[in-house]
Design a protein around this motif. Structure first.
Motif, PDB file in Angstrom:
ATOM      1  N   LYS A   1      86.915  48.236  40.306  1.00 24.62           N
ATOM      2  CA  LYS A   1      87.649  49.544  40.351  1.00 24.62           C
ATOM      3  C   LYS A   1      86.063  50.123  40.418  1.00 24.62           C
ATOM      4  CE  LYS A   1      92.186  49.308  37.828  1.00 24.62           C
ATOM      5  NZ  LYS A   1      92.571  50.042  36.868  1.00 24.62           N
ATOM      6  N   LYS A   2      84.574  49.395  39.266  1.00 15.94           N
ATOM      7  CA  LYS A   2      83.376  50.312  39.665  1.00 15.94           C
ATOM      8  C   LYS A   2      82.814  50.201  41.415  1.00 15.94           C
ATOM      9  CE  LYS A   2      79.980  51.763  37.277  1.00 15.94           C
ATOM     10  NZ  LYS A   2      79.304  51.888  35.725  1.00 15.94           N
ATOM     11  N   CYS A   3      82.804  48.937  41.425  1.00 17.81           N
ATOM     12  CA  CYS A   3      82.409  49.249  42.918  1.00 17.81           C
ATOM     13  C   CYS A   3      82.691  50.417  43.738  1.00 17.81           C
ATOM     14  CB  CYS A   3      83.284  48.144  43.502  1.00 17.81           C
ATOM     15  SG  CYS A   3      81.652  47.068  43.175  1.00 17.81           S
ATOM     16  N   VAL A   4      84.379  50.594  43.823  1.00 17.01           N
ATOM     17  CA  VAL A   4      85.472  51.923  44.134  1.00 17.01           C
ATOM     18  C   VAL A   4      84.562  53.035  44.346  1.00 17.01           C
ATOM     19  CG1 VAL A   4      87.245  53.031  45.478  1.00 17.01           C
ATOM     20  CG2 VAL A   4      86.610  50.607  45.014  1.00 17.01           C
ATOM     21  N   TYR A   5      84.399  53.132  42.078  1.00 11.66           N
ATOM     22  CA  TYR A   5      83.755  54.460  42.141  1.00 11.66           C
ATOM     23  C   TYR A   5      82.108  54.734  42.534  1.00 11.66           C
ATOM     24  CZ  TYR A   5      81.613  57.267  38.563  1.00 11.66           C
ATOM     25  OH  TYR A   5      81.197  58.066  37.468  1.00 11.66           O
ATOM     26  N   LEU A   6      81.125  53.567  42.192  1.00  8.48           N
ATOM     27  CA  LEU A   6      80.093  53.849  43.154  1.00  8.48           C
ATOM     28  C   LEU A   6      80.338  53.825  44.548  1.00  8.48           C
ATOM     29  CD1 LEU A   6      77.750  51.147  41.682  1.00  8.48           C
ATOM     30  CD2 LEU A   6      77.664  53.437  40.875  1.00  8.48           C
TER      31      LEU A   6
ATOM     32  N   SER B   1      93.197  46.670  42.237  1.00 10.09           N
ATOM     33  CA  SER B   1      92.400  47.861  41.672  1.00 10.09           C
ATOM     34  C   SER B   1      91.914  47.957  42.947  1.00 10.09           C
ATOM     35  CB  SER B   1      91.044  46.902  40.760  1.00 10.09           C
ATOM     36  OG  SER B   1      91.832  45.830  39.923  1.00 10.09           O
TER      37      SER B   1
ATOM     38  N   GLU C   1      91.830  52.905  43.019  1.00  6.26           N
ATOM     39  CA  GLU C   1      91.051  53.255  42.567  1.00  6.26           C
ATOM     40  C   GLU C   1      90.694  54.793  44.054  1.00  6.26           C
ATOM     41  OE1 GLU C   1      87.666  54.613  40.124  1.00  6.26           O
ATOM     42  OE2 GLU C   1      89.160  53.535  39.457  1.00  6.26           O
TER      43      GLU C   1
ATOM     44  N   GLY D   1      82.328  56.076  46.357  1.00  3.14           N
ATOM     45  CA  GLY D   1      82.936  57.346  46.340  1.00  3.14           C
ATOM     46  C   GLY D   1      81.775  57.970  45.782  1.00  3.14           C
ATOM     47  N   ARG D   2      81.045  57.802  44.242  1.00  2.00           N
ATOM     48  CA  ARG D   2      79.750  58.690  43.977  1.00  2.00           C
ATOM     49  C   ARG D   2      78.655  58.750  44.891  1.00  2.00           C
ATOM     50  NH1 ARG D   2      77.263  57.971  39.067  1.00  2.00           N
ATOM     51  NH2 ARG D   2      76.231  60.196  39.652  1.00  2.00           N
TER      52      ARG D   2
ATOM     53  N   LYS E   1      91.347  57.889  44.111  1.00  2.00           N
ATOM     54  CA  LYS E   1      90.415  58.790  43.849  1.00  2.00           C
ATOM     55  C   LYS E   1      89.110  59.600  44.601  1.00  2.00           C
ATOM     56  CE  LYS E   1      91.797  56.877  39.224  1.00  2.00           C
ATOM     57  NZ  LYS E   1      91.188  55.836  38.587  1.00  2.00           N
ATOM     58  N   THR E   2      89.040  58.254  45.796  1.00  2.86           N
ATOM     59  CA  THR E   2      87.495  58.025  46.096  1.00  2.86           C
ATOM     60  C   THR E   2      88.212  58.568  47.595  1.00  2.86           C
ATOM     61  OG1 THR E   2      87.510  56.364  44.572  1.00  2.86           O
ATOM     62  CG2 THR E   2      85.774  56.905  46.310  1.00  2.86           C
TER      63      THR E   2
END
Length: 177
Positions: free
Chosen positions: A100-105, A138, A142, A107-108, A145-146
């Motif tokens: 999740k954190k990898c996908v979040y980054l 996961s 995520e 996306g950012r 949201k990306t």
């Protein structure tokens, strides 16, 4: 309009993929190691170690992003997966946080493509069948949201891992409308 990213498994060398980001299954120091971590550091060159030193390490379940240097990818997202200790020490949740954190980054940073290795299933001994289910669920959760991510690749080193990912993705596609 909602768009779901394409997810696929391939067998190959993650260091050769020309995607926006490859994920490194790193250790907490972020300074290189064995397996995919060592391969990524060798292929990226010494500038990667220099940048990683400035990051101050990384905790299990977290992720940090660097340039990719000599790799065809644009960025490396480093994540530290859990060591499998039987599943009773929050390993499944920690592995889910990695993805999740990898996908979040990604996306950012408005990235469109990301390639994952099979995190924690090598020397960290996470059972591949469990890890694949966690990875797919996961990432699917995520990426909703990306919206920037269009393609997710699960890059497998071994034939066996590739078969497990391929089967899981086929089963997911049968369930999806």
């Amino acid at each position: 309009m909602f768009f779901m990213a394409r997810m696929l498994a391939i067998k190959g060398d993650i260091t050769e993929l020309a995607v926006d980001a490859i994920v490194n299954a790193a250790n907490t120091s972020l300074l290189g190691g064995s397996g995919v971590d060592g391969a990524i550091h060798r292929a990226a060159g010494p500038d990667l170690v220099h940048e990683c030193r400035l990051l101050g390490g990384c905790k299990v379940g977290d992720a940090k992003i660097t340039k990719a240097y000599r790799l065809p990818a644009k960025f490396i997202i480093h994540t530290v997966g859990p060591v499998w200790r039987g599943g009773n020490y929050h390993e499944p949740q920690q592995l889910a946080f990695c993805y999740k954190k990898c996908v979040y980054l990604a996306g950012r940073h408005n990235l469109r493509s990301i390639a994952f290795p099979s995190i924690s299933t090598g020397i960290y001994r996470f059972p591949i069948e469990i890890a694949v289910r966690i990875a797919l669920s996961s990432v699917q959760e995520e990426i909703t949201k990306t919206p920037s991510i269009e393609e997710v690749i699960f890059c497998c080193f071994s034939d066996f891992d590739f078969q497990v990912y391929q089967q899981a993705l086929n089963n997911e596609n049968e369930i999806m409308p």
